[in-house]
Design an enzyme around this catalytic site. Structure first.
Site, mmCIF file in Angstrom:
data_model
loop_
_atom_site.group_PDB
_atom_site.id
_atom_site.type_symbol
_atom_site.label_atom_id
_atom_site.label_comp_id
_atom_site.label_asym_id
_atom_site.label_seq_id
_atom_site.Cartn_x
_atom_site.Cartn_y
_atom_site.Cartn_z
ATOM 1 N N ALA A 24 39.556 22.105 57.461
ATOM 2 C CA ALA A 24 38.770 23.330 57.292
ATOM 3 C C ALA A 24 37.965 23.724 58.540
ATOM 4 O O ALA A 24 38.092 24.852 59.040
ATOM 5 C CB ALA A 24 37.872 23.187 56.064
ATOM 6 N N ARG B 192 45.021 31.270 55.846
ATOM 7 C CA ARG B 192 45.068 30.292 54.746
ATOM 8 C C ARG B 192 43.939 30.651 53.795
ATOM 9 O O ARG B 192 42.834 30.977 54.241
ATOM 10 C CB ARG B 192 44.874 28.852 55.258
ATOM 11 C CG ARG B 192 46.123 28.244 55.862
ATOM 12 C CD ARG B 192 45.931 26.766 56.157
ATOM 13 N NE ARG B 192 46.283 25.912 55.026
ATOM 14 C CZ ARG B 192 46.082 24.592 55.013
ATOM 15 N NH1 ARG B 192 45.504 23.984 56.023
ATOM 16 N NH2 ARG B 192 46.447 23.863 53.966
ATOM 17 N N ASP C 208 37.134 21.738 51.299
ATOM 18 C CA ASP C 208 37.572 22.999 51.903
ATOM 19 C C ASP C 208 36.705 24.172 51.449
ATOM 20 O O ASP C 208 36.660 25.214 52.102
ATOM 21 C CB ASP C 208 39.036 23.274 51.576
ATOM 22 C CG ASP C 208 39.926 22.399 52.447
ATOM 23 O OD1 ASP C 208 40.055 21.206 52.130
ATOM 24 O OD2 ASP C 208 40.440 22.902 53.463
HETATM 25 O O1 MRU Z 1 45.794 21.127 54.252
HETATM 26 P P1 MRU Z 1 44.806 20.493 55.166
HETATM 27 O O2 MRU Z 1 45.335 19.293 55.880
HETATM 28 O O3 MRU Z 1 44.157 21.491 56.092
HETATM 29 O O4 MRU Z 1 43.656 19.974 54.195
HETATM 30 C C1 MRU Z 1 42.523 19.379 54.744
HETATM 31 C C2 MRU Z 1 41.573 18.870 53.732
HETATM 32 O O5 MRU Z 1 41.750 19.013 52.544
HETATM 33 C C3 MRU Z 1 40.318 18.247 54.273
HETATM 34 O O6 MRU Z 1 39.850 17.256 53.401
HETATM 35 C C4 MRU Z 1 39.250 19.334 54.427
HETATM 36 O O7 MRU Z 1 39.741 20.423 55.123
HETATM 37 C C5 MRU Z 1 38.053 18.821 55.101
HETATM 38 S S1 MRU Z 1 38.341 18.489 56.815
HETATM 39 C C6 MRU Z 1 36.885 18.014 57.504
#
Ligand code: MRU
Length: 338
Positions: free
Chosen positions: A51, A86, A227
């Site tokens: 995120a 996204r 997120d």
């Molecule tokens: O699909 P992704 O790999 O972007 O998902 C990431 C996550 O779910 C993380 O746990 C979240 O973004 C926190 S990152 C500090």
């Protein structure tokens, strides 16, 4: 713009490159990102992911383009394309909105300044999270984590992984269970790699092994990222987080969510308001990426592939934000951002 370096993002001489996370850990390839279309694709393909990292990378690209002479009208249009790349991680929207607000005065200098400020702010927020999260980890704890929330997912030390890293560096002799995180294996590929680079003792497990480990008393606490966190404390994170939260509840294991305040969305009253990204079926039918393609499901298999799930607030032991550690009681009286 000033040169800026992070584990997965690099800005040099006003050119932005990102470390292709789909190829890790097998190959470290930096990709030049010089257009909005390529950044949208890189975000959607998860070449840049996590995120905070996607929010910062998008803003750096917009700022370099502003500095290179893109008109403010075009900047606004490009910002809205990136904002929609996204749907679940709110950092992308929050960061771009800050840039849009800054652009109202003294464009493009204001945009460049704001993008640089966001970059350094993320580093600072991660440091605060690491400090606070570490205070919840006891010496010799066995900590389980899901997905990847480290230096690759932010431009700082990470969120949940930042806390784990701090505990390790403080000499607490912790051990980490790394959930592989199907379908895209952010745990198996990225967190395992980061833990190895940092020298944190870890063992990789399949997601389905967490329950058995908790039943055996082999997990002292679970640390995950987010997120998007709704006003009532419900939060969206990588698919599989909710299952872990349910398991911790049954086994009375503390379950902590660690995220910067840029992940909070007070316009979402509860988790039901958080949009959940659905992704391509091939991700579930097999694996594809830098490690080659391998498909095991029937080619015409029907697939459902939500990338995130929502964990309700009543399964959370505490929310670790840069503004403090919040208990369920704090959340009930609406104290989420202090
Ligand atoms: O699909 P992704 O790999 O972007 O998902 C990431 C996550 O779910 C993380 O746990 C979240 O973004 C926190 S990152 C500090």
């Amino acid at each position: 713009m000033n040169d800026l370096h992070a584990l997965s993002v690099c800005l040099k001489n006003n050119d932005l490159s990102i470390l292709d996370q789909t190829q890790l850990p097998n190959k470290q390839e930096w990709l030049v990102c010089d257009s909005i279309d390529s950044m949208v694709l890189m975000i959607q393909k998860l070449q840049i992911r996590g995120a905070p990292a996607i929010g910062i990378a998008a803003c750096l690209l917009l700022a370099t383009r502003a500095e290179k002479g893109v008109t403010r009208e075009r900047f606004i249009a490009e910002a809205s394309l990136l904002r929609a790349a996204r749907p679940t991680a709110v950092n992308l929207m929050n960061n771009i909105d800050s840039l849009l607000e800054a652009s109202e005065k003294e464009y493009p200098v204001s945009v460049v300044k704001e993008a640089e400020r966001l970059f350094f702010e993320d580093i600072e927020l991660c440091d605060k999270l690491a400090e606070l999260g570490n205070s919840l980890i006891q010496p010799h704890n066995k900590v389980l984590t899901h997905c990847n929330t480290g230096g690759l997912a932010t431009v700082g030390v990470g969120t949940a992984i930042g806390a784990i890293r701090k505990a390790h560096e403080s000499g607490k002799q912790i051990q980490v269970w790394v959930d592989e995180t199907r379908p895209l294996l952010q745990g198996g590929r990225l967190t395992a790699w980061e833990m190895g680079e940092l020298g944190v003792p870890y063992q990789l497990i399949c997601d389905s092994m967490a329950g058995m480990l908790m039943a055996r008393g082999e997990v002292d606490c679970v640390f995950v990222g987010a997120d998007r966190i709704a006003a009532n404390g419900d939060f969206a994170n990588k698919i599989g987080t909710y299952s872990l939260a349910v398991l911790t509840h049954y086994h009375k294991v503390p379950f902590y969510v660690v995220a910067p305040s840029t992940t909070v969305d007070l316009t979402c009253k509860s988790g039901a308001d958080i949009p959940i990204e659905e992704r391509d079926s091939f991700e579930v039918k097999g694996v594809k990426g830098g490690f080659g393609a391998c498909v095991w499901a029937p080619e015409d298999a029907f697939v459902y592939n939500p990338a995130f799930d929502v964990t309700p607030a009543n399964l959370v032991t505490a929310w670790v934000l840069d503004t403090g550690i919040y208990s369920p009681e704090d959340i009930q009286i609406g104290k989420l951002l202090g």
